[in-house]
Design an enzyme around this catalytic site. Sequence first.
Site, PDB file in Angstrom:
ATOM      1  N   SER A 292       0.838  -1.188   0.000  1.00  0.00           N
ATOM      2  CA  SER A 292       0.000   0.000   0.000  1.00  0.00           C
ATOM      3  C   SER A 292       0.884   1.253   0.000  1.00  0.00           C
ATOM      4  CB  SER A 292      -0.954  -0.033   1.197  1.00  0.00           C
ATOM      5  OG  SER A 292      -1.992   0.900   1.051  1.00  0.00           O
TER       6      SER A 292
ATOM      7  N   ASP B 124      -8.573  -6.736  -4.794  1.00  0.00           N
ATOM      8  CA  ASP B 124      -8.174  -5.420  -4.296  1.00  0.00           C
ATOM      9  C   ASP B 124      -8.693  -4.355  -5.257  1.00  0.00           C
ATOM     10  OD1 ASP B 124      -6.944  -3.135  -3.371  1.00  0.00           O
ATOM     11  OD2 ASP B 124      -4.911  -3.960  -3.349  1.00  0.00           O
TER      12      ASP B 124
ATOM     13  N   HIS C 207      -7.909  -5.437  -0.305  1.00  0.00           N
ATOM     14  CA  HIS C 207      -6.611  -4.786  -0.181  1.00  0.00           C
ATOM     15  C   HIS C 207      -5.842  -5.274   1.036  1.00  0.00           C
ATOM     16  CE1 HIS C 207      -3.587  -1.685  -0.650  1.00  0.00           C
ATOM     17  NE2 HIS C 207      -3.862  -1.190   0.547  1.00  0.00           N
TER      18      HIS C 207
END
Length: 396
Positions: free
Chosen positions: A168, A334, A367
């Site tokens: 991320s 995601d 995610h």
Amino acid sequence: MDTALSEPASPVAAAGSTVVVCRALAASQHVTLGPLKLDCGVTLDAHRVAFRTYGTLNADKSNAVLICHALTMDQFVADPHPVTGKPGWGDTLVGPGRPIDPAKHFVICANVLGGCMGSTGPLDIRPGTSEPYNLSFPVVTIGDMVRAQAALLDHLGVESLFCVTGGSMGGMLVLQWAATYPERVFSAIPVATAARHSAQNIAFHEVGRQAIMADPEWHAGSYIKHGTRPARGLAVARMAAHITYLSEAALQRKFGRQLQGKDALGFGFDADFQVESYLHHQGKSFVERFDANAYLYITRAMDYFDLAAQHGGSLATAFRGSPTRFCLMSFTSDWLFPTAESREIVRALNSVAANVSFVEVESDKGHDAFLLDEPEMLRTLAGFLRGAGNARGLKP
């Protein structure tokens, strides 16, 4: 204009957010470094970096692994959090027999510049005053965060990293590392990330920021002075963001439309559904360990990230001639950082003949899969690091 700010003082020991920082400093290694020129034009004469290390740097200093944390994570990747007491956020990744093993690797994880777990940020006392910076703290970027980490590595005597990895926002830091310091990065593993923040992600961040700033307890960022905390606004920001970290399939599997502690609808606005109660819990627990102004600053840093723009609009140019070995990973469910964004990075790397591999992991966890025990992800990490270690000459 290049404006200099002198060394930041440590945060005051006050109620709320500053207590979090003080506890983090007590549990962390930390060092004051400087000067650091920021992308906004301001120069910090000095800045503090709070970090954790695991394992031992070998004789030829070739086994260092830098782990870059995500937006709401911190340096406590592999040991209990000093505020919550929960296990490290990366305990599936780091540890004995894990892909990153302190018996083989010297592991470094630093709280980012602008954070609230000990590194210099808006909670610090502004030099020459008795008040925290609050919103007078300069806006920082992913590039600034990486330069602060590079200064930390210089302090630790680590000239070259065996690997830098993160998911991320951490993946953004990895990409910035590879583009800015290619000669210092032997291998890079960006996970569930992108070379720039999408309009959708900027929009979600703005909703969160507005929730914080709309809280009457925010006081234009000066809530410590007023003895308050914008807990409700920060909790709503966390709730909204947390939805983006999950997938519809995961939410349906975990909660569906099940009621929370009742057999019938309440016909009111308390949490009737389990998913509502879950989000309330996420918001409440988050405000216990995170600072509202730090959330504003770090989300802004992610929004500003655009690696191609840093290189004349060409993402490929960012990696031209890079000696780094890359392994990118994404997850099928995601939707915050979809696979297409990882493929864009892979195409750019391929176009300049970089050493790159790519894996799309089948997962319905959204995610947040990069933080969970995903066997395919962990096998891929272990395999890539094993191969890179052989090429590096590390002992197995």
